[in-house]
Design a protein around this motif. Structure first.
Motif, mmCIF file in Angstrom:
data_model
loop_
_atom_site.group_PDB
_atom_site.id
_atom_site.type_symbol
_atom_site.label_atom_id
_atom_site.label_comp_id
_atom_site.label_asym_id
_atom_site.label_seq_id
_atom_site.Cartn_x
_atom_site.Cartn_y
_atom_site.Cartn_z
ATOM 1 N N ALA A 49 0.815 -1.214 0.000
ATOM 2 C CA ALA A 49 0.000 0.000 0.000
ATOM 3 C C ALA A 49 0.853 1.271 0.000
ATOM 4 N N VAL A 50 2.154 1.148 0.208
ATOM 5 C CA VAL A 50 3.028 2.317 0.251
ATOM 6 C C VAL A 50 3.171 2.929 -1.139
ATOM 7 N N ILE A 51 3.429 4.227 -1.175
ATOM 8 C CA ILE A 51 3.718 4.937 -2.408
ATOM 9 C C ILE A 51 5.232 5.019 -2.549
ATOM 10 N N TYR A 177 -6.290 -4.386 -7.511
ATOM 11 C CA TYR A 177 -5.904 -4.924 -6.215
ATOM 12 C C TYR A 177 -6.145 -3.909 -5.094
ATOM 13 N N LEU A 178 -6.287 -4.433 -3.893
ATOM 14 C CA LEU A 178 -6.411 -3.634 -2.677
ATOM 15 C C LEU A 178 -5.342 -4.115 -1.709
ATOM 16 N N SER A 179 -4.523 -3.181 -1.209
ATOM 17 C CA SER A 179 -3.423 -3.539 -0.313
ATOM 18 C C SER A 179 -3.561 -2.822 1.020
ATOM 19 N N ALA A 180 -3.166 -3.497 2.086
ATOM 20 C CA ALA A 180 -3.086 -2.909 3.416
ATOM 21 C C ALA A 180 -1.704 -3.203 3.983
ATOM 22 N N THR A 181 -0.992 -2.156 4.386
ATOM 23 C CA THR A 181 0.374 -2.297 4.885
ATOM 24 C C THR A 181 0.465 -1.704 6.280
ATOM 25 N N LYS A 182 0.996 -2.467 7.209
ATOM 26 C CA LYS A 182 1.169 -2.008 8.585
ATOM 27 C C LYS A 182 2.637 -2.036 8.966
ATOM 28 N N LEU A 190 7.182 -5.077 9.264
ATOM 29 C CA LEU A 190 6.225 -4.632 8.261
ATOM 30 C C LEU A 190 5.383 -5.817 7.812
ATOM 31 N N LEU A 191 4.065 -5.615 7.808
ATOM 32 C CA LEU A 191 3.122 -6.647 7.389
ATOM 33 C C LEU A 191 2.284 -6.110 6.245
ATOM 34 N N ALA A 227 8.200 -8.332 6.492
ATOM 35 C CA ALA A 227 9.600 -7.910 6.459
ATOM 36 C C ALA A 227 10.023 -7.483 7.859
ATOM 37 N N TYR A 228 11.258 -7.802 8.201
ATOM 38 C CA TYR A 228 11.803 -7.457 9.513
ATOM 39 C C TYR A 228 13.088 -6.659 9.322
#
Length: 311
Positions: A49-51, A177-182, A190-191, A227-228
Motif C-alpha cells: 500500500a506504500v507509495i 488490487y487492494l493492499s493494506a500495509t502495517k 512490516l506486514l 519484512a523485519y
C-alpha cells in the motif's frame, strides 16, 4: 501497450524530477518498499500500500529500477520507472522480457510454429492511490495504510501467439488490487496483505483467461508479505502470492494432464539500502511449475536480483 507511451511517461518523469530537485524528502529508508516486477512499490512479487519514491506530503518523487530473475529453465528481465505524487498517488510503467526458450517443445505436441529462443515481452502500466492511513504517522496505532491499484498489461508473445490462440487467452488485461500495509516501528516489522482481482496466467505472460473448460472469469487471489528490519537499512522478509491456475482444466481436457498447471509464487528476500536513494534486493524465489509439460515437472526455483534508485 504502444511504444509511444514510453516517451510520454519519460516526460511525466521529467516533470517529477523537476519537482524533486529542491525537495527535502523525509522518508525512512526501505519504508517505501522496493520496486516489484510490475513496477509498483512493494516487495519483489507483490505490491504494497506504500507509495514509492522518497517523496513525502507535498512533494513529487521518482523511482527507477532494474531486475533480473533466473530459474532452472526460465529467465526474466524487467526495468521501469515510477512517479509518486505527494505520497498519495503512484504512476508506474514497467517493461518485462521473459526468456521462454523451453516453449519450443510445444511444437512436439502440435504444429504451433514456436521459434527457438522465443522471448515474451510485456508492458505494465500501473496506478496506485492511497485511500487511508499513513505507514509512518500511524505507526503507533493499529491503522494500516490502505491503497487501491490497477495494473494494465499488454503482452507481445511473438511466435507463441499461436499457442495463446489455442489456449483462448487474450494478450491484454487489467488486474485490480487492494493492499493494506502495517509498519510497526518498535519491533521493526512490516506486514502487508494484498487482494488481487485477476484472470492473468503467470502474471499475464501467458495471456489472460482461458478457453472452456478452463477458467475465463476473474478471481480473487491473496498475496502476503512480511519484512523485519535487522538494521535501519537492512531488511529480511518473505512473500507468498496465490495464483489462479486458469489453464489446467483446459490442458486436462486436451489430454495433457497437469501440463498447464500454474502454482503459487513465493520468495525469501534481503533488501539493503547503502544510501537513502539506492536499494538492492536479493531473493530466493520458488515459482512452482511453469508450463510443467515442457519442463518435465521441474519446479522453477532460483534467484531474484533488483536495484532501485529513488528520489
Amino acid at each position: 501497450m504502444k511504444r509511444k507511451l514510453w516517451p510520454l511517461f519519460c516526460l511525466l518523469s521529467g516533470a517529477g524530477v523537476a519537482g524533486v530537485a529542491h525537495a527535502d524528502t523525509g522518508k525512512l529508508v526501505l519504508t517505501g518498499g522496493v520496486s516489484s516486477i510490475t513496477g509498483s512499490a512493494g516487495g519483489g512479487i507483490t505490491p504494497w500500500a506504500v507509495i514509492g519514491t522518497q517523496a513525502t506530503e507535498g512533494e513529487v518523487g521518482l523511482t527507477t529500477y532494474l531486475t533480473r530473475a533466473g530459474t532452472q529453465d526460465y529467465a526474466l528481465s524487467s526495468y521501469g520507472v515510477a512517479v509518486g505524487f505527494k505520497d498519495r498517488v503512484e504512476l508506474s510503467l514497467a517493461r518485462q522480457d521473459f526468456d521462454a526458450a523451453p516453449a519450443v517443445a510445444l511444437n512436439g505436441i502440435a504444429p504451433f510454429g514456436v521459434t527457438p529462443g522465443q522471448h515474451i515481452k510485456m508492458d505494465v502500466l500501473g496506478l496506485k492511490v492511497r485511500l487511508a492511513g499513513d505507514a509512518i504517522l500511524d505507526a503507533d496505532t493499529w491503522m494500516p495504510q490502505i491503497a487501491i491499484g490497477l495494473e494494465h498489461k499488454q503482452v507481445r508473445p511473438g511466435s507463441l501467439q499461436s499457442v495463446l490462440d489455442f489456449l483462448g487467452t487474450k494478450t491484454h488485461g487489467t488486474d485490480v488490487y487492494l493492499s493494506a500495509t502495517k509498519l510497526l516501528l518498535g519491533p521493526g516489522l512490516l506486514l502487508n496483505g494484498t487482494l488481487r482481482y485477476t484472470n492473468a496466467n503467470q502474471n499475464g505472460l501467458l495471456g489472460f483467461g482461458s478457453a472452456s473448460p478452463g477458467k475465463n472469469r476473474r478471481s480473487l487471489q491473496p498475496e502476503l508479505s512480511v519484512a523485519y528490519l535487522l538494521r535501519p537499512n537492512l531488511a529480511v522478509g518473505a512473500e507468498y502470492r496465490f495464483k489462479p491456475n486458469n489453464l489446467q482444466a483446459l490442458g486436462a481436457a486436451a489430454g495433457l494432464g497437469a501440463a498447464l498447471r500454474e502454482d503459487d509464487w513465493k520468495d525469501v528476500f534481503l533488501a539493503w539500502a547503502p544510501s537513502k536513494n539506492v536499494s538492492v534486493t536479493l531473493a530466493y524465489v520458488d515459482l512452482g511449475r511453469i508450463v510443467p509439460g515442457v519442463t518435465r515437472e521441474r519446479r522453477q526455483t532460483g534467484y531474484y536480483l533488483s536495484a532501485q534508485f529513488a528520489f
